[in-house]
Design a protein around this motif. Structure first.
Motif, mmCIF file in Angstrom:
data_model
loop_
_atom_site.group_PDB
_atom_site.id
_atom_site.type_symbol
_atom_site.label_atom_id
_atom_site.label_comp_id
_atom_site.label_asym_id
_atom_site.label_seq_id
_atom_site.Cartn_x
_atom_site.Cartn_y
_atom_site.Cartn_z
ATOM 1 N N ALA A 85 0.918 -1.231 -0.294
ATOM 2 C CA ALA A 85 -0.124 -0.205 -0.046
ATOM 3 C C ALA A 85 0.893 1.317 -0.018
ATOM 4 C CB ALA A 85 -0.223 0.208 1.631
ATOM 5 N N ASP A 86 2.425 1.449 0.088
ATOM 6 C CA ASP A 86 2.704 2.200 0.398
ATOM 7 C C ASP A 86 3.170 3.020 -0.989
ATOM 8 O OD1 ASP A 86 5.064 3.067 2.709
ATOM 9 O OD2 ASP A 86 5.925 3.969 0.941
ATOM 10 N N PRO A 87 3.112 4.638 -1.198
ATOM 11 C CA PRO A 87 3.278 4.886 -2.305
ATOM 12 C C PRO A 87 5.471 5.048 -2.830
ATOM 13 C CG PRO A 87 3.421 6.312 -0.782
ATOM 14 C CD PRO A 87 2.776 5.147 -0.507
ATOM 15 N N ASP A 88 5.704 4.035 -1.665
ATOM 16 C CA ASP A 88 7.190 4.456 -2.169
ATOM 17 C C ASP A 88 7.425 3.170 -2.214
ATOM 18 O OD1 ASP A 88 7.795 7.294 -2.388
ATOM 19 O OD2 ASP A 88 7.488 7.064 -0.559
ATOM 20 N N PRO A 89 8.785 2.807 -3.244
ATOM 21 C CA PRO A 89 9.729 1.526 -3.026
ATOM 22 C C PRO A 89 9.988 0.988 -2.064
ATOM 23 C CG PRO A 89 11.248 3.498 -4.511
ATOM 24 C CD PRO A 89 9.643 3.692 -4.055
ATOM 25 N N VAL A 90 9.696 0.010 -1.856
ATOM 26 C CA VAL A 90 9.832 -0.954 -0.435
ATOM 27 C C VAL A 90 10.835 -2.568 -1.071
ATOM 28 C CG1 VAL A 90 9.421 -2.509 1.266
ATOM 29 C CG2 VAL A 90 7.935 -0.507 0.938
ATOM 30 N N ILE A 91 11.715 -2.823 -0.044
ATOM 31 C CA ILE A 91 12.981 -3.804 -0.425
ATOM 32 C C ILE A 91 11.820 -4.760 1.312
ATOM 33 C CG2 ILE A 91 14.864 -4.840 -0.504
ATOM 34 C CD1 ILE A 91 14.741 -2.580 -2.355
ATOM 35 N N PHE A 92 11.239 -5.530 0.259
ATOM 36 C CA PHE A 92 11.058 -7.199 1.855
ATOM 37 C C PHE A 92 11.527 -8.529 1.436
ATOM 38 C CE2 PHE A 92 7.284 -9.622 4.096
ATOM 39 C CZ PHE A 92 6.943 -8.780 4.450
ATOM 40 N N VAL A 93 12.229 -8.305 2.985
ATOM 41 C CA VAL A 93 13.249 -9.147 3.172
ATOM 42 C C VAL A 93 12.954 -10.456 4.383
ATOM 43 C CG1 VAL A 93 15.603 -9.746 3.766
ATOM 44 C CG2 VAL A 93 15.234 -7.759 2.640
ATOM 45 N N GLU A 94 13.159 -11.276 3.567
ATOM 46 C CA GLU A 94 12.096 -12.427 3.667
ATOM 47 C C GLU A 94 13.293 -13.983 4.322
ATOM 48 O OE1 GLU A 94 8.345 -12.172 1.659
ATOM 49 O OE2 GLU A 94 9.228 -13.961 1.024
ATOM 50 N N ASN A 95 13.323 -14.400 5.678
ATOM 51 C CA ASN A 95 14.504 -15.339 5.697
ATOM 52 C C ASN A 95 14.047 -16.084 5.880
ATOM 53 O OD1 ASN A 95 16.499 -17.071 7.605
ATOM 54 N ND2 ASN A 95 17.155 -14.421 7.883
ATOM 55 N N LYS A 96 14.821 -17.037 4.468
ATOM 56 C CA LYS A 96 14.664 -18.789 4.101
ATOM 57 C C LYS A 96 14.221 -19.733 5.619
ATOM 58 C CE LYS A 96 18.317 -18.708 1.720
ATOM 59 N NZ LYS A 96 18.898 -17.775 1.325
ATOM 60 N N ALA A 97 15.033 -19.209 6.325
ATOM 61 C CA ALA A 97 15.210 -20.559 7.633
ATOM 62 C C ALA A 97 13.381 -20.352 8.049
ATOM 63 C CB ALA A 97 16.196 -20.181 8.573
ATOM 64 N N LEU A 98 13.010 -18.958 8.025
ATOM 65 C CA LEU A 98 11.645 -18.660 8.523
ATOM 66 C C LEU A 98 10.265 -19.314 7.626
ATOM 67 C CD1 LEU A 98 12.056 -15.153 9.788
ATOM 68 C CD2 LEU A 98 12.345 -16.690 11.006
ATOM 69 N N TYR A 99 10.776 -19.939 6.495
ATOM 70 C CA TYR A 99 9.449 -19.464 5.315
ATOM 71 C C TYR A 99 8.382 -21.133 6.495
ATOM 72 C CZ TYR A 99 10.169 -17.046 1.997
ATOM 73 O OH TYR A 99 10.368 -15.942 1.183
ATOM 74 N N ALA A 100 9.365 -21.782 6.831
ATOM 75 C CA ALA A 100 8.240 -23.055 7.340
ATOM 76 C C ALA A 100 7.858 -23.062 8.866
ATOM 77 C CB ALA A 100 9.385 -24.618 7.203
ATOM 78 N N MET A 101 8.246 -21.823 9.457
ATOM 79 C CA MET A 101 7.727 -21.260 10.851
ATOM 80 C C MET A 101 6.556 -20.716 11.219
ATOM 81 S SD MET A 101 9.173 -18.476 13.299
ATOM 82 C CE MET A 101 7.540 -17.813 13.263
ATOM 83 N N LYS A 102 6.212 -21.499 12.043
ATOM 84 C CA LYS A 102 4.832 -21.368 11.810
ATOM 85 C C LYS A 102 4.428 -20.274 13.264
ATOM 86 C CE LYS A 102 2.372 -26.172 10.790
ATOM 87 N NZ LYS A 102 2.044 -27.770 11.888
ATOM 88 N N GLY A 103 3.586 -19.221 13.481
ATOM 89 C CA GLY A 103 2.987 -18.647 14.404
ATOM 90 C C GLY A 103 1.457 -17.812 14.566
ATOM 91 N N GLU A 104 0.832 -17.701 14.929
ATOM 92 C CA GLU A 104 -0.289 -16.971 15.010
ATOM 93 C C GLU A 104 -0.349 -15.757 14.685
ATOM 94 O OE1 GLU A 104 -0.584 -16.334 19.381
ATOM 95 O OE2 GLU A 104 -1.833 -18.484 19.462
ATOM 96 N N LEU A 105 -1.120 -15.962 13.148
ATOM 97 C CA LEU A 105 -1.816 -14.802 12.807
ATOM 98 C C LEU A 105 -3.447 -14.562 12.877
ATOM 99 C CD1 LEU A 105 -1.391 -12.900 10.159
ATOM 100 C CD2 LEU A 105 -2.553 -14.887 9.012
ATOM 101 N N PRO A 106 -3.859 -13.041 13.747
ATOM 102 C CA PRO A 106 -5.010 -12.620 14.232
ATOM 103 C C PRO A 106 -5.303 -12.851 13.030
ATOM 104 C CG PRO A 106 -3.194 -11.519 15.196
ATOM 105 C CD PRO A 106 -2.390 -12.054 14.009
ATOM 106 N N GLU A 107 -7.024 -13.252 13.601
ATOM 107 C CA GLU A 107 -8.663 -12.725 12.561
ATOM 108 C C GLU A 107 -9.152 -11.486 13.378
ATOM 109 O OE1 GLU A 107 -9.383 -13.885 9.916
ATOM 110 O OE2 GLU A 107 -7.921 -15.240 9.724
ATOM 111 N N PRO A 108 -9.280 -10.344 12.524
ATOM 112 C CA PRO A 108 -9.042 -10.301 11.801
ATOM 113 C C PRO A 108 -7.951 -9.840 10.665
ATOM 114 C CG PRO A 108 -10.620 -8.550 12.544
ATOM 115 C CD PRO A 108 -10.656 -9.483 13.567
ATOM 116 N N ARG A 109 -6.988 -10.204 9.619
ATOM 117 C CA ARG A 109 -5.828 -10.316 9.598
ATOM 118 C C ARG A 109 -5.216 -8.834 10.333
ATOM 119 N NH1 ARG A 109 -6.408 -14.005 4.305
ATOM 120 N NH2 ARG A 109 -6.399 -15.989 5.856
ATOM 121 N N GLU A 110 -4.417 -8.353 10.485
ATOM 122 C CA GLU A 110 -3.654 -6.677 11.195
ATOM 123 C C GLU A 110 -2.693 -6.567 9.819
ATOM 124 O OE1 GLU A 110 -2.900 -7.300 14.804
ATOM 125 O OE2 GLU A 110 -5.190 -7.530 16.092
ATOM 126 N N ILE A 111 -2.935 -4.706 9.719
ATOM 127 C CA ILE A 111 -1.988 -4.596 8.527
ATOM 128 C C ILE A 111 -1.285 -3.796 9.650
ATOM 129 C CG2 ILE A 111 -1.780 -2.747 7.225
ATOM 130 C CD1 ILE A 111 -4.018 -3.268 5.892
#
Length: 323
Positions: A162-188
């Motif tokens: 949603a940001d009007p400017d360019p964003v580099i969004f970095v995702e650590n490979k070791a985390l892709y399989a990690m489980k965690g809670e995701l609130p409902e409704p999903r929060e921005i």
């Protein structure tokens, strides 16, 4: 609360953005039918068709196409398969995307996101494991984000798109399989706001991405030894939450910065320099850093394990701070 994997949280953020905004589209190498190298875009091609596109292997061309699309009113989300290959996007990102708002006197913006995985843990070697986020944080006009858990991956990615400017969004490979809670409704989650992971009185430890979990492990072991560290997850590297770091330092009076990237000229160096300036009177000990050594990432699993900062290194640094 729903429990999801980090990669699934990324997938849900992309799906929701595509559903809610017709200007959003995804493209990158093998992201459509194959679902991306780590499965983060799996199923989106079937759901959204040509708004999820496979591309040739040409990171420079992809990045330039994303800049042009963003300037034309679209909101491209580009995936670069490994952060190491961001080297091929530098002209488009550094000289074009980052400068466009300034060059056009504020009359144009570049609402684009570049998703890219960094970090080790899969023995991918020196050309597929680098953490290069400090490069992009150094460039005026670019924002850099690195989440540590599924909820933040979802909320920060939605903000980045949603940001009007360019964003580099970095995702650590070791985390892709990690489980965690995701609130409902999903929060921005807004960019630039750190997350207080754990309160403590003896030292502040600032970290981001996969390093947050390394620090949490160290914090549990330190607590058994009578030391309580305050853990602060930056979430956004540029802009970073200077006020939150300073506020924590005022409670603990000692500061350690931990990241997987090479220590020299890194994110930790910038935070240490800035806090040494504005927070000097709060410091009861020199600021310390725990990060990777100044060598390429090794291939061998044993060497890679030795290369990556671990809980033992964090604990040793905290003991040195509190001595």
């Amino acid at each position: 609360m729903a429990e999801v994997r980090f990669g699934k949280a990324v997938n849900l953020a992309l799906a929701d953005a595509l559903e809610q905004d017709p200007a959003v589209f995804l493209f990158g190498e093998d992201i459509a039918t194959a679902g991306g190298p780590f499965g983060a875009t799996r199923g989106l091609y079937e759901q959204f068709g040509d708004r999820v596109r496979d591309t040739p292997i040409s990171e420079a061309a992809l990045a330039n196409a994303a800049v042009g699309a963003a300037l034309s009113g679209l909101k491209p989300v580009l995936e670069i398969m490994f952060m190491d290959f961001m080297t091929l996007t530098m002209d488009a990102l550094v000289n074009q995307a980052a400068k466009a708002r300034y060059m056009f006197g504020g009359q144009a913006s570049v609402p684009m996101v570049v998703r890219t995985p960094h970090g080790g843990g899969i023995s991918a070697g020196p050309q597929h494991s680098q953490c290069l986020e400090a490069w992009f944080a150094h460039v005026p006009g670019l924002k850099v984000v690195c989440p540590s858990n599924p909820a933040d991956a979802y909320g920060l990615l939605r903000s980045a798109i949603a940001d009007p400017d360019p964003v580099i969004f970095v995702e650590n490979k070791a985390l892709y399989a990690m489980k965690g809670e995701l609130p409902e409704p999903r929060e921005i989650i807004p960019l630039g706001k750190a997350r207080l992971v754990r309160t403590g009185k003896d030292a502040t430890v600032v970290c981001y991405g996969a390093a947050v979990h390394t620090v949490e492990k160290a914090a549990s072991q330190l607590a058994e030894q009578g030391l309580e560290i305050e853990v602060l997850d930056l979430r956004s590297i540029q802009p970073w939450d200077e006020a939150a770091v300073l506020a924590s330092l005022m409670r603990t009076h000692r500061l350690l910065i931990v990241h997987e990237a090479v220590e020299a000229f890194g994110v930790g160096a910038e935070i240490a320099a800035r806090i040494g300036d504005i927070g000097f009177d709060e410091l009861d000990a020199p600021i310390l850093r725990v990060a990777a050594p100044f060598v390429p990432v090794p291939f061998a699993p044993s060497l890679e394990k030795a290369y990556q900062p671990d809980a033992a290194a964090v604990m040793a640094a905290v003991h040195k701070l509190c001595a």
